[in-house]
Design a protein around this motif. Structure first.
Motif, PDB file in Angstrom:
ATOM      1  N   SER A  59      -1.805  -6.897   0.133  1.00  0.00           N
ATOM      2  CA  SER A  59      -0.529  -7.610   0.525  1.00  0.00           C
ATOM      3  C   SER A  59       0.271  -6.435   1.499  1.00  0.00           C
ATOM      4  O   SER A  59       0.526  -5.433   1.152  1.00  0.00           O
ATOM      5  N   ALA A  60       0.853  -7.101   2.541  1.00  0.00           N
ATOM      6  CA  ALA A  60       1.795  -6.343   3.450  1.00  0.00           C
ATOM      7  C   ALA A  60       2.827  -6.275   2.788  1.00  0.00           C
ATOM      8  O   ALA A  60       3.770  -7.453   3.019  1.00  0.00           O
ATOM      9  N   GLY A  61       3.384  -5.412   2.344  1.00  0.00           N
ATOM     10  CA  GLY A  61       4.733  -5.018   1.730  1.00  0.00           C
ATOM     11  C   GLY A  61       5.796  -4.480   2.895  1.00  0.00           C
ATOM     12  O   GLY A  61       5.289  -4.419   4.136  1.00  0.00           O
ATOM     13  N   ALA A  62       6.996  -4.647   2.482  1.00  0.00           N
ATOM     14  CA  ALA A  62       7.941  -3.805   3.420  1.00  0.00           C
ATOM     15  C   ALA A  62       7.472  -2.444   4.009  1.00  0.00           C
ATOM     16  O   ALA A  62       7.898  -2.063   5.146  1.00  0.00           O
ATOM     17  N   ASP A  63       6.617  -1.910   3.275  1.00  0.00           N
ATOM     18  CA  ASP A  63       6.404  -0.307   3.856  1.00  0.00           C
ATOM     19  C   ASP A  63       5.029  -0.470   4.576  1.00  0.00           C
ATOM     20  O   ASP A  63       4.231   0.669   4.748  1.00  0.00           O
ATOM     21  N   ALA A  64       4.498  -1.759   4.819  1.00  0.00           N
ATOM     22  CA  ALA A  64       3.258  -1.803   5.542  1.00  0.00           C
ATOM     23  C   ALA A  64       2.865  -0.974   6.703  1.00  0.00           C
ATOM     24  O   ALA A  64       1.622  -0.069   6.736  1.00  0.00           O
ATOM     25  N   ASN A  65       3.868  -0.764   7.535  1.00  0.00           N
ATOM     26  CA  ASN A  65       3.555  -0.047   8.854  1.00  0.00           C
ATOM     27  C   ASN A  65       3.688   1.489   8.383  1.00  0.00           C
ATOM     28  O   ASN A  65       2.634   2.327   9.004  1.00  0.00           O
ATOM     29  N   ARG A  66       4.330   1.898   7.569  1.00  0.00           N
ATOM     30  CA  ARG A  66       4.401   3.344   7.033  1.00  0.00           C
ATOM     31  C   ARG A  66       3.119   3.559   6.300  1.00  0.00           C
ATOM     32  O   ARG A  66       2.605   4.695   6.411  1.00  0.00           O
ATOM     33  N   ARG A  67       2.495   2.726   5.576  1.00  0.00           N
ATOM     34  CA  ARG A  67       1.320   3.027   4.840  1.00  0.00           C
ATOM     35  C   ARG A  67       0.084   3.308   5.984  1.00  0.00           C
ATOM     36  O   ARG A  67      -0.834   3.999   5.748  1.00  0.00           O
ATOM     37  N   VAL A  68       0.106   2.327   6.845  1.00  0.00           N
ATOM     38  CA  VAL A  68      -0.946   2.543   8.064  1.00  0.00           C
ATOM     39  C   VAL A  68      -0.589   3.966   8.666  1.00  0.00           C
ATOM     40  O   VAL A  68      -1.549   4.608   8.959  1.00  0.00           O
ATOM     41  N   ALA A  69       0.620   4.451   8.988  1.00  0.00           N
ATOM     42  CA  ALA A  69       0.893   5.404   9.632  1.00  0.00           C
ATOM     43  C   ALA A  69       0.516   6.720   9.000  1.00  0.00           C
ATOM     44  O   ALA A  69       0.167   7.662   9.428  1.00  0.00           O
ATOM     45  N   HIS A  70       0.647   6.413   7.455  1.00  0.00           N
ATOM     46  CA  HIS A  70       0.326   7.577   6.509  1.00  0.00           C
ATOM     47  C   HIS A  70      -1.087   7.776   6.062  1.00  0.00           C
ATOM     48  O   HIS A  70      -1.481   8.754   5.442  1.00  0.00           O
ATOM     49  N   GLY A  71      -1.955   6.820   6.544  1.00  0.00           N
ATOM     50  CA  GLY A  71      -3.177   6.835   6.533  1.00  0.00           C
ATOM     51  C   GLY A  71      -3.669   6.161   4.920  1.00  0.00           C
ATOM     52  O   GLY A  71      -4.771   6.376   4.445  1.00  0.00           O
ATOM     53  N   THR A  72      -2.568   5.300   4.212  1.00  0.00           N
ATOM     54  CA  THR A  72      -3.255   4.804   3.056  1.00  0.00           C
ATOM     55  C   THR A  72      -3.798   3.702   3.328  1.00  0.00           C
ATOM     56  O   THR A  72      -4.176   2.831   2.375  1.00  0.00           O
ATOM     57  N   ALA A  73      -3.778   3.033   4.649  1.00  0.00           N
ATOM     58  CA  ALA A  73      -4.303   1.639   4.707  1.00  0.00           C
ATOM     59  C   ALA A  73      -4.616   1.873   6.319  1.00  0.00           C
ATOM     60  O   ALA A  73      -4.164   2.930   7.031  1.00  0.00           O
ATOM     61  N   ASP A  74      -5.697   1.259   6.950  1.00  0.00           N
ATOM     62  CA  ASP A  74      -6.188   1.421   8.004  1.00  0.00           C
ATOM     63  C   ASP A  74      -5.548   0.393   9.410  1.00  0.00           C
ATOM     64  O   ASP A  74      -5.511   0.897  10.491  1.00  0.00           O
ATOM     65  N   ALA A  75      -4.984  -0.696   8.815  1.00  0.00           N
ATOM     66  CA  ALA A  75      -4.413  -1.574  10.009  1.00  0.00           C
ATOM     67  C   ALA A  75      -3.769  -2.422   9.067  1.00  0.00           C
ATOM     68  O   ALA A  75      -3.588  -2.541   7.733  1.00  0.00           O
ATOM     69  N   ALA A  76      -2.738  -3.042   9.904  1.00  0.00           N
ATOM     70  CA  ALA A  76      -1.944  -4.209   9.187  1.00  0.00           C
ATOM     71  C   ALA A  76      -1.770  -5.593  10.303  1.00  0.00           C
ATOM     72  O   ALA A  76      -1.876  -5.275  11.430  1.00  0.00           O
ATOM     73  N   TYR A  77      -1.604  -6.694   9.656  1.00  0.00           N
ATOM     74  CA  TYR A  77      -1.632  -8.070  10.325  1.00  0.00           C
ATOM     75  C   TYR A  77      -0.603  -8.838   9.569  1.00  0.00           C
ATOM     76  O   TYR A  77      -1.150  -9.452   8.617  1.00  0.00           O
ATOM     77  N   PHE A  78       0.704  -8.655   9.986  1.00  0.00           N
ATOM     78  CA  PHE A  78       1.720  -9.580   9.310  1.00  0.00           C
ATOM     79  C   PHE A  78       2.744  -9.702   9.930  1.00  0.00           C
ATOM     80  O   PHE A  78       3.803 -10.454   9.657  1.00  0.00           O
ATOM     81  N   GLN A  79       2.889  -9.569  11.441  1.00  0.00           N
ATOM     82  CA  GLN A  79       4.121  -9.047  12.036  1.00  0.00           C
ATOM     83  C   GLN A  79       3.952  -9.794  13.590  1.00  0.00           C
ATOM     84  O   GLN A  79       2.665  -9.390  14.212  1.00  0.00           O
ATOM     85  N   HIS A  80       4.890 -10.149  14.337  1.00  0.00           N
ATOM     86  CA  HIS A  80       4.806 -10.516  15.665  1.00  0.00           C
ATOM     87  C   HIS A  80       5.269  -9.232  16.370  1.00  0.00           C
ATOM     88  O   HIS A  80       6.074  -8.134  15.825  1.00  0.00           O
ATOM     89  N   ILE A  81       5.062  -9.163  17.649  1.00  0.00           N
ATOM     90  CA  ILE A  81       5.335  -8.042  18.586  1.00  0.00           C
ATOM     91  C   ILE A  81       6.871  -7.510  18.335  1.00  0.00           C
ATOM     92  O   ILE A  81       7.136  -6.293  18.172  1.00  0.00           O
ATOM     93  N   PRO A  82       7.891  -8.270  18.485  1.00  0.00           N
ATOM     94  CA  PRO A  82       9.167  -7.726  18.468  1.00  0.00           C
ATOM     95  C   PRO A  82       9.577  -6.979  17.059  1.00  0.00           C
ATOM     96  O   PRO A  82      10.320  -6.203  16.874  1.00  0.00           O
ATOM     97  N   ALA A  83       9.064  -7.751  16.003  1.00  0.00           N
ATOM     98  CA  ALA A  83       9.236  -7.252  14.653  1.00  0.00           C
ATOM     99  C   ALA A  83       8.347  -5.922  14.695  1.00  0.00           C
ATOM    100  O   ALA A  83       9.020  -5.092  14.014  1.00  0.00           O
TER     101      ALA A  83
END
Length: 296
Positions: A59-83
């Protein structure tokens, strides 16, 4: 002349819930995904990779981008470009990059009275969703329909591009009256206008077929494309390259066409929408101005 009116206030979007699925193992690619089309499209693309790739979908929660940036996930697919750009800027995240452009949930121009753009009358009325982003998308769609002309082209993702208003309207070929309202009010007022701009969910709720608007947003260069993102330094990871190529493949585009019937469109379509007919109204209109909003 374009006349603007306003009804009500925008509603808050409902919270999205996603269940965890997938399998875990060494070398597994962890992808955080949104609900609905995001998950369906990702699962289809993952199946097509076969034994080449092992993916864990979470699940992509509110912290999904942080998780990818911190290396606890490899990628995220849940948002459009402006978001994506807005959230990462707000959170101070600078090391993520777009890996694949996958799908768009398109705004469409619908009418209960007319069957073509040419029939929309001079001094006609158009209902659009309230809110800054919905207004901007609606104005760009009306420009795509050649019913008005903005001083900006569709496709930019800067704040100025995404917040166009009546002040950006240079000409109005049909002298339209544009009324903004909360989509919850649409059933009450939709019968009093010549055309309405909606997303596919609102269109279906109001009795329209999402796949058959008079015109819908184009997919290529659409700033509201939903994207796969990952760490910029990992962009060459063969696993991410494999997934990104699959998400942008013609086969996934065909799947999106067949599965969602126009309510979701591929960002890399196999078939390009036909060109918009040249409008007979070639004379320039007048600069836009705003009128006081009526009472709801």
């Amino acid at each position: 002349m374009v006349v603007f009116a306003f009804l009500g206030v925008p509603a808050c979007a409902p919270e999205v819930r996603v269940d965890t699925s997938g399998h875990v193992g060494d070398g597994v690619l962890t992808v955080l995904v949104g609900d609905g089309p995001h998950r369906q499209i990702l699962e289809y693309a993952a199946e097509r990779t076969g034994s080449r790739l092992s993916i864990r979908i979470e699940s992509a929660g509110a912290d999904a981008n942080r998780r990818v940036a911190h290396g606890t996930a490899d990628a995220a697919y849940f948002q459009h470009i402006p978001a994506f750009e807005g959230r990462t800027a707000q959170d101070g995240i600078t090391d993520l990059a777009i890996l694949a452009r996958v799908h768009v949930v398109p705004y469409g121009l619908y009418s209960r009275t007319y069957t073509s753009l040419d029939q929309i009358p001079h001094f006609g009325s158009v209902l659009v969703p309230s809110g800054q982003a919905p207004l901007a998308r609606s104005l760009y769609l009306l420009q795509h329909a050649r019913l008005l002309t903005l001083n900006k082209e569709f496709g930019g993702t800067s704040l100025a591009d995404l917040t166009v208003t009546d002040a950006n309207v240079m000409d109005s070929q049909r002298h339209l009256t544009i009324t903004q309202a909360d989509p919850e009010q649409f059933p009450e007022v939709i019968g009093a206008v010549d055309a309405v701009i909606m997303n596919p969910v609102t269109a279906q709720e109001n009795g329209f077929a999402p796949a058959t608007p008079l015109l819908r947003e184009p997919a290529p260069r659409n700033p509201y494309t939903n994207v796969l993102v990952g760490r910029a330094g990992n962009a060459a990871d063969p696993r991410l390259v494999t997934l990104a190529r699959q998400l942008e493949s013609p086969e996934v585009a065909d799947y999106i066409d067949a599965e969602f019937a126009g309510s979701v469109i591929a960002a890399n379509p196999r078939r390009i929408d036909p060109p918009v007919p040249t409008s007979p109204d070639t004379e320039p209109g007048e600069p836009a101005h705003r009128t006081p909003p009526p009472r709801p």
